[in-house]
Enzyme design. Sequence first.
Site, short mmCIF file in Angstrom:
data_model
loop_
_atom_site.label_atom_id
_atom_site.label_comp_id
_atom_site.label_asym_id
_atom_site.label_seq_id
_atom_site.Cartn_x
_atom_site.Cartn_y
_atom_site.Cartn_z
N GLY A 175 -74.13 12.41 -10.31
CA GLY A 175 -73.62 11.95 -9.02
C GLY A 175 -73.80 13.03 -7.97
O GLY A 175 -74.67 13.91 -8.11
N MET A 210 -84.80 3.93 -14.66
CA MET A 210 -83.99 3.12 -13.74
C MET A 210 -84.89 2.13 -12.99
O MET A 210 -85.22 2.32 -11.82
CB MET A 210 -83.20 4.04 -12.81
CG MET A 210 -82.16 4.83 -13.60
SD MET A 210 -81.03 5.76 -12.56
CE MET A 210 -82.02 7.17 -12.19
N GLU A 262 -80.19 12.67 -9.80
CA GLU A 262 -81.17 11.94 -8.97
C GLU A 262 -81.53 12.78 -7.76
O GLU A 262 -80.83 12.77 -6.78
CB GLU A 262 -80.59 10.59 -8.54
CG GLU A 262 -80.28 9.71 -9.71
CD GLU A 262 -79.65 8.38 -9.30
OE1 GLU A 262 -79.76 7.96 -8.14
OE2 GLU A 262 -79.04 7.76 -10.16
#
Length: 453
Positions: free
Chosen positions: A97, A209, A139
């Site tokens: 995150g 993803m 990410e």
Amino acid sequence: MARLLTALGVLLTLHMVSSNMLVCHVTNWAQYRPSSAKFTTDNIDPFLCTHVIYSLATINSFNQISAVEWNDEQQYGRLQSLKNVNPALKTLLSVGGTNNGISPFIAMVTKPESRAVFIKSAISFLRTNNFDGLNLAWEYPGHNGSPQEDKERFTQLVMELAKAFEADAKDNRKTKLMLSANVAALRPTIDGAYEVSKIVPHLDFINVMTYDYHGHWEAATGHNSPLFISSVDSGSHIHHNINSSVSHWLLLGAPAEKLLLGFPTFGRTYHLSTAATSLGAPADGPAAAGPYTRTPGFWAFYEICNFISGATVEWISEQEVPYAVSGSSWLGYDDLRSFSSKVQWMTAYNLGGAHVWTLDMDDFGGSFCSEGAYPLVNHLRISMGFPPKPTTTPAPTTTRDPVANFCRGLPNGLYENSADKTTYFQCFQGNTYLHHCQSGLIYWDSCKCCNWP
Ligand SMILES: *[C@@H]1O[C@H](CO)[C@@H](O)[C@H](O)[C@H]1NC(C)=O
């Protein structure tokens, strides 16, 4: 005696049949959605997935892994207790995150010493909370404010984690912790973020993803998770599809059996800016936020159900996914049919299995879509060829089935089903699970096991 099968034995056999992985993500922010959309680990069906990944933990300023929500540790406990019902279930904790828009990995990976602190804290945290592994959700290395060097630092982190997990297993005579990562689907991101051939040997599985390919940030409608290229794609968009992403991972040396295909239980929306409604029609932003997810641009499957009942639904045959239009709202989503197409494709490529983002966006309680609990993920499970679940988990608000309600108020344990002795009930936290004895056997309450009549 050799013929005697304990109830546990039956349970285990059932779940060792399939080697495919069905990994399901749950999020700790889904607990804040209103009314029947509120989701906690208590809403997880213990027999639906082979692995559950709990999102999201973070990394604190001392480079240690740490919980985010006030009740994370309580939820971990409830999650792990599902293994009392399904001992084959594996659980992983996802870390990543952003803190104030910045990935917590960026500071931690810079020095070998801070990586060592993180790794030590992660092992201790996972063991204390009875997780079976760690999932890296960065990410992405080398992107979003992360320096170029992070590509190599990510490799170092992965290698050091794998080595430490091995040492931990050896020293403590425990099953080795699993290591997995959520990874990018778009080619430029993949190329900038990962030294693929160096990281794949150390990862047990890799969640590609394969969603968010298109969304309201673009000026024309496109599908969230298309299987193939469409005729309206040009430029770099020709790679915005599952077939292109996974081909790229394979080409870079990722073994097919470690790659898991991402199955979204959500769709992405647009606000149409002209009368055109087709794929590639002009758009100027997201459709209205869903009443439960409350974020413009995407809808959970339980919100989608409601929308499509009053919308025009079209199938994009080139891409094997549906879209739906009502007024100026355009939605690209997944349904049972597109999940089937993707499973077929995934099987043809011998991929290791599926990962679902997320359990909490399926109609987990069955109260929205009238298709029972978890319509999408149940369909995925069946399409992947998993054996039937030993469960009759009811849709509590709509069903008053005496079998489904058997366990209401009963303590956890195994019980005889007087209506059918070839089956028996397992009660857990008031929920009823119906198990079948192996062929020819009946349930005996005297031994709490299946044996010959
Ligand atoms: C899928 O990807 C492969 C490899 O890039 C390509 O050769 C093939 O044409 C693609 N299939 C479709 C239907 O787009």
